[in-house]
Each structure stands twice: as structure tokens, then as C-alpha cells.
Design an enzyme around this catalytic site. Structure first.
Site, PDB file in Angstrom:
ATOM      1  N   HIS A 240      18.822   5.186 -14.251  1.00 12.23           N
ATOM      2  CA  HIS A 240      18.918   6.130 -13.138  1.00 12.23           C
ATOM      3  C   HIS A 240      20.050   5.695 -12.205  1.00 12.23           C
ATOM      4  O   HIS A 240      20.139   4.532 -11.822  1.00 12.23           O
ATOM      5  CB  HIS A 240      17.605   6.195 -12.380  1.00 12.23           C
ATOM      6  CG  HIS A 240      16.492   6.800 -13.191  1.00 12.23           C
ATOM      7  ND1 HIS A 240      16.720   7.722 -14.183  1.00 12.23           N
ATOM      8  CD2 HIS A 240      15.165   6.614 -13.162  1.00 12.23           C
ATOM      9  CE1 HIS A 240      15.563   8.072 -14.712  1.00 12.23           C
ATOM     10  NE2 HIS A 240      14.595   7.403 -14.114  1.00 12.23           N
ATOM     11  N   LYS A 667       8.458  13.763  -3.726  1.00 11.50           N
ATOM     12  CA  LYS A 667       9.339  14.879  -3.382  1.00 11.50           C
ATOM     13  C   LYS A 667       8.571  16.199  -3.310  1.00 11.50           C
ATOM     14  O   LYS A 667       8.857  17.063  -2.500  1.00 11.50           O
ATOM     15  CB  LYS A 667      10.448  14.976  -4.422  1.00 11.50           C
ATOM     16  CG  LYS A 667      11.376  16.188  -4.263  1.00 11.50           C
ATOM     17  CD  LYS A 667      12.507  16.101  -5.266  1.00 11.50           C
ATOM     18  CE  LYS A 667      13.330  17.372  -5.254  1.00 11.50           C
ATOM     19  NZ  LYS A 667      12.715  18.449  -6.014  1.00 11.50           N
TER      20      LYS A 667
END
Length: 849
Positions: A240, A667
Site C-alpha cells: 500500500h 472510512k
């Protein structure tokens, strides 16, 4: 120092965000800008005597005339104030940076850096607007700082921004080194008190945890030993893109820390020659000078292969030595504390390393089947090379002439140096294994759909069991012939590396989103004239999948999808080719198949069916990833459906892995609601697994930041997991910048592995308070309120998206060359399609919460 620089950086950001920075007003010549600089210096330093003192102290931290790593009284580590040497290191390196800025950019830029630093520090000393009694003075100071920033040209802002960035980076390097220094101090202290001091005697180290369990909790030695021998922490490296530093910059920071280590060693000696001092000072000057003159930004977007190569570099350069070294210390600690009979078995796996790099194709079209093939081969080539080097070195050491009858039988001759003779064909076989893997990579790069074996696989190592047994023959022989100390040297390290890394160095997980499997099966059912799989309800899908799993007839012939482009879309073909690639891989190359955005039992059974249809002989275990709040809340029901499906239960053999998503759930619902949902979901899943007698392992998809499930107190974070959910098996991602931070240096890598090992041990053998009913009620209420408030802003307020994109560098971040995959799962989507990493990254840059 850090706080002043940080405040200055915040001041720049705020001036830009509030519009005080006028990009168009950049016509002043150098003399005018110099006048502005000196005017601000006078203004900032003439207001009060205190301000003058602040300025003087601020200047000295980056403007020391003759910076030296050996300034001050020479003394060893044990005689220092814990923070004094850190302050000295930061001051010396900051002053070196200041000299270089002065030399390369001129005194004007240097002076302006100093003005901003002194103003920012003054603003912070006045409370930075947080203290009502000093609010007026702080506001005036901040206004002066903003006015000064608005007077700078874009070029000046760039140089000043780089100055603060590099100062913070080298200060962070000094702080990272100081962590190692403190560990060393702790070990020396323990040794002075008569302790073994192989591992720190701390509450988050096996050195402290074993003693606490034994002496305070009354846990029997055998129980502690059994847990340590059976538990496993599997660290999964991911690519990532949160590591923004180039490898070049990271390597320079490593060399800076190495120089600080050498300076510590010189101090410990008590006497250092002037030449030694000059040499170390000059080397530090060269490194910092090179840092300032290097390009910090990657100019080319990395490929998945490059990400994998960079990610596994930490295994080659650090973990290959650090892991067996740590296990040697753990073994010594166990024997010293529990008893000599309670050592760590050679085949124990307290730590394993895996990777997503080259296997994670979720939302990344650049990870193709051939990319995964290439990365698997590259990993095998590296492992073969590392083992070949180790065994070559071992052969030079084992010139012993006597050996066991068992080893002699393998040789079939009266070899004068039997161990060398035994190792020779092993070394040659490892060389052939390396050649085979590299030839496969060449074949792939030439455009072949599948690589051609130019070396017979009978002549190479494919299974770690084979090389493990050969090494154990040597170990047994040495032990039987009166050489146990020799047996427990580098040979034991090699055996432990076989156990931890195997012949693949890091096995890959494959990850893909559930919609891709639905699309592939929909194309298959349409091709077979059975209708649309995508249009079927959940019950119909499960019934059909059960039928396929009990049938021996394949749905498709291999490659059939390439003949019908009207039915099989390019993405469906890619999915089916991925399963064909899985079927080709040799033992241990691949690990688990992770399904992102999993929402139903059919999502899991679809992957099982596709593996079966592709002819995968040893199917990968299938791990559904539950990410959103809704998915987490439905996870227990989904798994119960699977555990009540006979054909599925017959396939999994009583074992199941489930991945919990921390980034996307935060999120989706906000941190508080997501954290509580993750906790309750793991409790519910553990209860379902217990009900159906399933050994369930949780895979925790955490990042470095708090918003992505990260926690700087790793030990406490693991201890805070729901009881009866870890059970000695802890699988977790190590992402982006955390890989270098936790594993980029030998001592920190050992410390990180020790923290994980001790936490899983303590969690298993410590009684912990379970949440009371009233606590659960309160958490449910807080979660509901926080989630509603969060979603009202993020999802419902039409002003949010424009604000987010103007207040954060989200759009700019997506253009940086820091990762191979797109920032969004779906092109053209809004914030809802934005991946959790750029979401968190964007907010992090604003320092807003």
C-alpha cells in the site's frame, strides 16, 4: 525542536489555506526580499527580551558554528541523561543541514528558515491559541508569521519547505536511533543486575512477560513453553503506497543512523582520536549534504514487480539475519527462565512472513497472472540464493572429520570431511533452483503465456521439507558426535530460516474483490446456457455452487474463455486466468485467497468452486474480508451459513480464516463506531466458530495510522482484542512506511518481533475483564451517535466533497508516483469510491482530525 518545526509547517499550511499566501505577488527582487527578511528578524527579536532569547536559542539549534558528534563531555551510554544525547544529535545534524543550506542556497534562504522557526516557536510558547490568557499575543505572532509567509516567492517556499522536511526527517532518524539506544541502556542495566539480558525485562517483551507469568501469575513453566512453541504471529507485508520516500532517501537515513551508532560505540570506549572524530563528522556531513542535493520524489510510477522487489528487500537485508537472531535470544530466555529443558524447538514458528506484493489485484489492473508468476519465481530465486550463500559459508566452517552413521550412509563413501561433502550437492542444487527460477522469469518477460522449464524440476528444491530434513541430518550428526554448540550455531539459524521463510522467502496471498468472481461465474453460466448467475438470489447461487463442488466434471476446458470474447469480458478472462495461474504454482508459493468486499456465503463458495474448476490440487484457504460496517454486522450470519453447508464443511477441514478490515470500516462509519463493530464482530465470529468446532484465525488488515487500525502501543493493542479471539494465532498486515519503521533495522526488527510474540503469549495466559452489559450499552449508544454524526457530514452534506478536495491534497496525492494501483476502485467515482489509504493520507497532510 520537533515542535517548533512542526508549528512552522502548520503555519505555512494555514497561511496557504486561509488565502494569506498570494501566489501572484512574486515580483520583489532579491534585495527587496532580503529587506523583508531582515525587517521580520528585527521585528520578531525586538518586541521583548524573551523573544530575543527565543530567537537566540532557535538559531543555535540549527546554526551551531562547528557541529560535531563529539561535542561536550565524553561518556558512555550509562552515564547519560536519557534525552541529552538525542538533543545533541538533533542539534548537530540540524546545524550540519543549516551549513549546507547556507552553502548551497545562500544566507538569505537560511535566514528565512530561521525567521520562520523562531516565529513558530514563539507562537507555540504563547500557547498557539489554546491558552485564553495568551490568545491575543499568540494571534499577533501568528499574523506576523502568516504575513511573512505571504511575502515569500514560490521558489523560496519550496526551498524552505524542503529545509523543514529534511530537518524533521533527520530528527526522526535520530529519534529512531535513540529507541535502539534506550533498549541498549535497558539491557546493560539488566545485565548489571545479574540478568541474562538476551531480551529486555519489560512488560512488552518476552523477557518480562515470561517472568511475570511465571512469578506473578503462577503459570506453570510447561504451559508457557507449550504456548510459545505452538503460537504464530504472521506478518503480511503489503505494498500500500503510504511509504512515500524513495529507496535512495531511506538508505541515506539508514546510513545516518549507522553513523550515530558508531559514534555511540566510540563514546563507550571513553577515548576517541581526533582523526576518528573528524572521520565520523565528515561522513555525517557527506550524508546530510547528499540528502539535501537528492531528488526526494519518485519520477516513475512503480510496477507491481518493483513494489514486490522493494518490499522483500527488508527480508533479504534485515529479517534473514534478524529473525534467527531473535529466535536465538528467545530460546536462551526460555531456557534461562523456564528451565534448560524448555528451549524453543527447531521447527517452531513464532514468527512467519508473508506478502501481498504481486498477489493483491483488488482494484489494481496492473497485477496480472503473469505478474504473480514472475514475483513467485523471483522470490524463489532470492530464497535459493540466500540459502546457497548460507550453506556455502557453513561448509567452510564444518571441516570436522567425524560424523554419525546416518550422515555417512547418505555419502556412500569414506569422505575425509563428511559435512562438506554432504553440503556440496545441496549447494549445487540450490544453484540449479536459482537458475530455474531466473530462466522462468526470462521466459515470462519474453511474452510466453506460461514459462518453460529448462531445468528439470527433479533436480531442484521445490519443497522446504526436503532441504529441512537434510539440514536436520547434519544437526543430529553434530549433536550425536559431541558438537552441540556447533550444531546450535549458523546451522540452527539456517534451519529456523527454512521454517520461517521456506523456499519461497515470502508466500503470496491472492486478493480480489467479490464482484470479479460473480462476473466470471455469470459468464460461465451464460456460456453453458444456464442463465445469469449474477441475477440469481443467494439461495439459488448456493445450491448451484454446492452441485458444482460435488461434481467431478469441470465447467470449462482450460482456455475456453479465450474463444468467446462476446461472453467472457477481459476482466472475466483475467479472473479465470488467475485461477489457472494458481493451479500451476508449486508448493508454498501461495498462501491464502482473500476476498475483498465479501458480503455473503456465496462470495466464499464462488472462490472455492473456481479453484476446483481450475484444477488447483492444493486449494488456497479462502478468507472473506469484511470491511464496511454493514459487512461486519452481517459477518457472523454469513459464516454460520457456510458452516451449515455440508459440502463446504467437508472442504475446509475444520479451519477457517476471516479477515477484518480496519481502514474501510473507519472510512465508512467513523473510527469509534468501526472499532466497536470490529470488536463485537470478532466476538460473534468466535462464538459461531466454537459452536461448529471450527479453528478460526483472524487476519487483521491494519495500517500504520490510528484511522487505519494502527496503534503505536502494539502490545496493549493486542491485549485489548476481544478474549478468545486470538488463541495463539495472530495474522496482521504490515503496510507501507511501517515496514521500514519496524523492520528496516536489525535491532528494531528484533524488538518488533519480540513485542508481537510477547503480546500473543500474554493475551493467551492472562485473565482479562470482559465488557459488562452496561459498558456494551454505552458503547452501542456512542457508536450510533458518532456514526450518525460522521455520515451526516461525509455522506449527506453537499458541501463536504468540495471542502475535502480544497482543504486536502487528495487530488495531488493521486498523481504521485508512490504506488502501482489507482487511488480509486472505480474511475470517476466520488469520495465513496476513494480507497481508505488516500482518504487517510489526505487528512493526515492537513493535521486536522
Amino acid at each position: 525542536m520537533l515542535s517548533a518545526s512542526s508549528a512552522a509547517r502548520v503555519a505555512v499550511r494555514r497561511s496557504l489555506a486561509t488565502g494569506t499566501h498570494k501566489a501572484g505577488a512574486r515580483t520583489a527582487n532579491g534585495s527587496a526580499r532580503r529587506a523583508i527578511c531582515h525587517k521580520n528578524v528585527r521585528f520578531a527579536s525586538a518586541s521583548t527580551a524573551h523573544a530575543t532569547d527565543v530567537m537566540a536559542r532557535s538559531m543555535s539549534s540549527i546554526a551551531e558554528p562547528n557541529p560535531s558528534l563529539f561535542s561536550g563531555k565524553m561518556q558512555d551510554l550509562t552515564g547519560l541523561d536519557p534525552s541529552e544525547q538525542l538533543r545533541t544529535d538533533v542539534r548537530v545534524m540540524g546545524s550540519l543541514l543549516g551549513k549546507i543550506i547556507n552553502l548551497k542556497c545562500g544566507p538569505e534562504i537560511f535566514d528565512k528558515v530561521e525567521v520562520m522557526r523562531s516565529m513558530a516557536k514563539s507562537w507555540r510558547d504563547k500557547g498557539a491559541g489554546r491558552e485564553p490568557e495568551n490568545a491575543k499575543e499568540a494571534a499577533e505572532t501568528f499574523a506576523e508569521l502568516s504575513s511573512f509567509v505571504s511575502s515569500l516567492s514560490s521558489e523560496e517556499l519550496g526551498l524552505i519547505g524542503r529545509a523543514f522536511t529534511h530537518f524533521l526527517a533527520i530528527a526522526n532518524a535520530a529519534e529512531s536511533h535513540h529507541r535502539s539506544r534506550l533498549i541498549q541502556q535497558s539491557m546493560l542495566q539488566s545485565a548489571s543486575q545479574g540478568e541474562l539480558a538476551a531480551l529486555p525485562n519489560k512488560k512488552d517483551s518476552c523477557g518480562g512477560v515470561i517472568q511475570s507469568l511465571l512469578n506473578k501469575s503462577g503459570v506453570p513453566p510447561e504451559t508457557i513453553w507449550k504456548n510459545l512453541c505452538s503460537q504464530t504471529v504472521e506478518l503480511v507485508l503489503t505494498a500500500h503506497p503510504t511509504e512515500v520516500n524513495r529507496r535512495t532517501i531511506i538508505d541515506k537515513h539508514k546510513r545516518v543512523q549507522k553513523l550515530l551508532t558508531e559514534a555511540d560505540a566510540c563514546r563507550a570506549m571513553g577515548v576517541v582520536t581526533p582523526f576518528q572524530q573528524m572521520s565520523l563528522n565528515d561522513r555525517m556531513h557527506r550524508e546530510i549534504g547528499s540528502l539535501w542535493q537528492s531528488d526526494e520524489v519518485s519520477r516513475v510510477k512503480p510496477t507491481p514487480q518493483f513494489e514486490a522487489e522493494r518490499g522483500t528487500l527488508v527480508v533479504e537485508t534485515v529479517l534473514w539475519e534478524a529473525l534467527p537472531t531473535y529466535l536465538r535470544k528467545l530460546d536462551a530466555t526460555m531456557r534461562h527462565t523456564l528451565g534448560t529443558e524448555y528451549g524453543l524447538p527447531l521447527d517452531a514458528q513464532p514468527i512467519k512472513i508473508s506478502s501481498w506484493m504481486g498477489g493483491d489485484r483488488d482494484g489494481n489492473p496492473n497485477v496480472t497472472p503473469n505478474v504473480t508468476r514472475e514475483v513467485c519465481l523471483a522470490n524463489r530465486a532470492k530464497a535459493a540464493r540466500l540459502f546457497r550463500q548460507d550453506l556455502t559459508s557453513l561448509a567452510t566452517q564444518l571441516s570436522i572429520t567425524n560424523c554419525s552413521d546416518e550422515l555417512r550412509q547418505f555419502l556412500g563413501s569414506d569422505a575425509r570431511e563428511p559435512y562438506k561433502e554432504f553440503l556440496k550437492p545441496m549447494i549445487e542444487k540450490l544453484q540449479r533452483t536459482e537458475d530455474w527460477a531466473e530462466q522462468g522469469i526470462v521466459s515470462l518477460k519474453s511474452g510466453s503465456a506460461a514459462y518453460v522449464d529448462r531445468v528439470g524440476t527433479d533436480d531442484i528444491y521445490l519443497s522446504k521439507d526436503e532441504i529441512m530434513e537434510e539440514l536436520l541430518v547434519i544437526h543430529r550428526s553434530l549433536a550425536m558426535t559431541g558438537n552441540p554448540v556447533t550444531a546450535n550455531g549458523p546451522l540452527t539459524d539456517a534451519i529456523r530460516n527454512v521454517s520461517a521463510f521456506g523456499l519461497v522467502m515470502v508466500p503470496l496471498d491472492v486478493r480480489q474483490e467479490s464482484d470479479r468472481h460473480t462476473e466470471a461465474l455469470d459468464a460461465i453460466t451464460k456460456f453453458l446456457g444456464l442463465g445469469s448467475y449474477a441475477g440469481w438470489d443467494e439461495k439459488t447461487r448456493i445450491n448451484w455452487l454446492q452441485q458444482q463442488l460435488t461434481s467431478k466434471r469441470p465447467l470449462l476446458r482450460p482456455g475456453e474463455w479465450n474463444n468467446h470474447p462476446d461472453i467472457f469480458s477481459p476482466t472475466a478472462v483475467d479472473t479465470l486466468e488467475t485461477f489457472a495461474m494458481i493451479a500451476e504454482q508449486h508448493e508454498d508459493s501461495l498462501n491464502a485467497y482473500v476476498i475483498s468486499q465479501a458480503t455473503s456465503a456465496s462470495d466464499v463458495m464462488a472462490v472455492v468452486a473456481l479453484q476446483r474448476d481450475a484444477g488447483v490440487k492444493n486449494p488456497l484457504r479462502v478468507a472473506p474480508l469484511f470491511e464496511t460496517l454493514e459487512d461486519l454486522e452481517g459477518a457472523a450470519s454469513t459464516m454460520e451459513t457456510l458452516f451449515t453447508t455440508p459440502v463446504y464443511m467437508g472442504i475446509i477441514g475444520g479451519k477457517q480464516e476471516v479477515m477484518i478490515g480496519y481502514s474501510d470500516s473507519a472510512k465508512d462509519a467513523g473510527r469509534l463506531a468501526a472499532s466497536w463493530a470490529q470488536y463485537e464482530t470478532q466476538e460473534e465470529l468466535a462464538a459461531v466458530a466454537k459452536k461448529y468446532k471450527i479453528d478460526m484465525t483472524f487476519f487483521h488488515g491494519k495500517g500504520g495510522t490510528v484511522g487505519r487500525g494502527g496503534n503505536p502501543a502494539t502490545f496493549n493493542a493486542i491485549m485489548a482484542h476481544a478474549p478468545d479471539t486470538i488463541n495463539g494465532q495472530f495474522r496482521v498486515t504490515e503496510q507501507g512506511e511501517m515496514i521500514n519503521q519496524n523492520f528496516g533495522y536489525h535491532d528494531r526488527a528484533e524488538r518488533t518481533m519480540d513485542i508481537f510474540t510477547s503480546a500473543v503469549l500474554a493475551e493467551a495466559l492472562t485473565e482479562r475483564q470482559k465488557p459488562l452489559p452496561e459498558w456494551r450499552t454505552m458503547m452501542a449508544t456512542l457508536s450510533r451517535i458518532s456514526c450518525d454524526a460522521y455520515r451526516k457530514i461525509v455522506r449527506e452534506d453537499e458541501r463536504f466533497v468540495p471542502y475535502f478536495r480544497s482543504a486536502t491534497p487528495e487530488l495531488e496525492l493521486s498523481n504521485l508516483n508512490i504506488g502501482s494501483r489507482p487511488a480509486k476502485r472505480k474511475a470517476g467515482g466520488g469520495v465513496e469510491s476513494l480507497r481508505a489509504i488516500p482518504w487517510i493520507f489526505a487528512w493526515t497532510q492537513t493535521r486536522l482530525n
